[in-house]
Design a protein around this motif. Structure first.
Motif: not given
Length: 208
Positions: A22-23, A88-102, A106-113, A120-121
């Motif tokens: 699940r990740r 390459a990093r930018a397209v990863e963010a673009s595709v992730r955002d595209e999938l969130v909008r669609g 779901r994307v959850h942001s957190r801080r490790v330690l 987390e996707v």
């Protein structure tokens, strides 16, 4: 029938999701290369990109969802490897955002330690990933390569080139080596470019 995203980069992003854990699988920079190559492959398969002297050239005018055609148009002729590496990093963010909008993930942001940011996707409907995986899996078996869905063929080629074990475990890459080569040849130059980029990166790391 389960609906899946239309774009090849979006499909490859979902195929990199590990349903059991699940990740997202730990692909590092490789996922960005795979997604850039997926964008290039989609343009190539649709005729919006062609090839001259082993370099991509503009083909039939059309949509440019990730800005790749504009980059190529504004540049001197460069190798497929160059365009796989670029942003390459930018397209990863673009595709992730595209999938969130669609509504696919779901994307959850957190801080490790409490310090290091981490995203987390979560895939909303696991059946979508299973459907995409089923298409890629069927491309390895059965019907002649010429009759395989072009995006399923590309999924196998890109997964093999980028080492996405969520799609192709190492044993399957070895077992189906010839079939993978045939599917790769059908889907254009971007997938082999991913393999070259990864090899170059590993060689540079080993020598450095």
């Amino acid at each position: 029938m389960v609906e899946v995203p239309e774009s090849l980069p979006a499909r490859m992003y979902l195929l990199a999701y590990d349903l059991r854990r699940r990740r997202m699988s730990s692909g590092g920079a490789r996922l960005g290369y795979v997604l850039r190559a997926a964008a290039l492959t989609e343009l190539y398969l649709d005729g919006r990109l062609g090839e001259e002297r082993r370099r991509p050239v503009l083909g039939t005018p059309g949509d440019d969802p990730y800005g790749v055609l504009a980059q190529i148009a504004a540049s001197r002729p460069r190798s497929w490897q160059h365009w796989v590496r670029k942003d390459a990093r930018a397209v990863e963010a673009s595709v992730r955002d595209e999938l969130v909008r669609g509504g696919w993930i779901r994307v959850h942001s957190r801080r490790v330690l409490g310090v290091f940011p981490r995203r987390e996707v979560a895939v909303k409907d696991p059946r979508v990933v299973k459907s995409l995986w089923g298409g890629a899996s069927s491309a390895l078996r059965g019907r002649p390569v010429a009759h395989v869905n072009s995006y399923d063929a590309a999924a196998v080629a890109l997964a093999a080139a980028g080492g996405l074990t969520t799609v192709l475990p190492r044993r399957d890459r070895r077992r189906h080596r010839r079939r993978i080569a045939e599917l790769t040849a059908r889907t254009g130059p971007a997938a082999p470019a991913v393999m070259k980029v990864i090899r170059q990166k590993k060689a540079a790391a080993a020598s450095g």
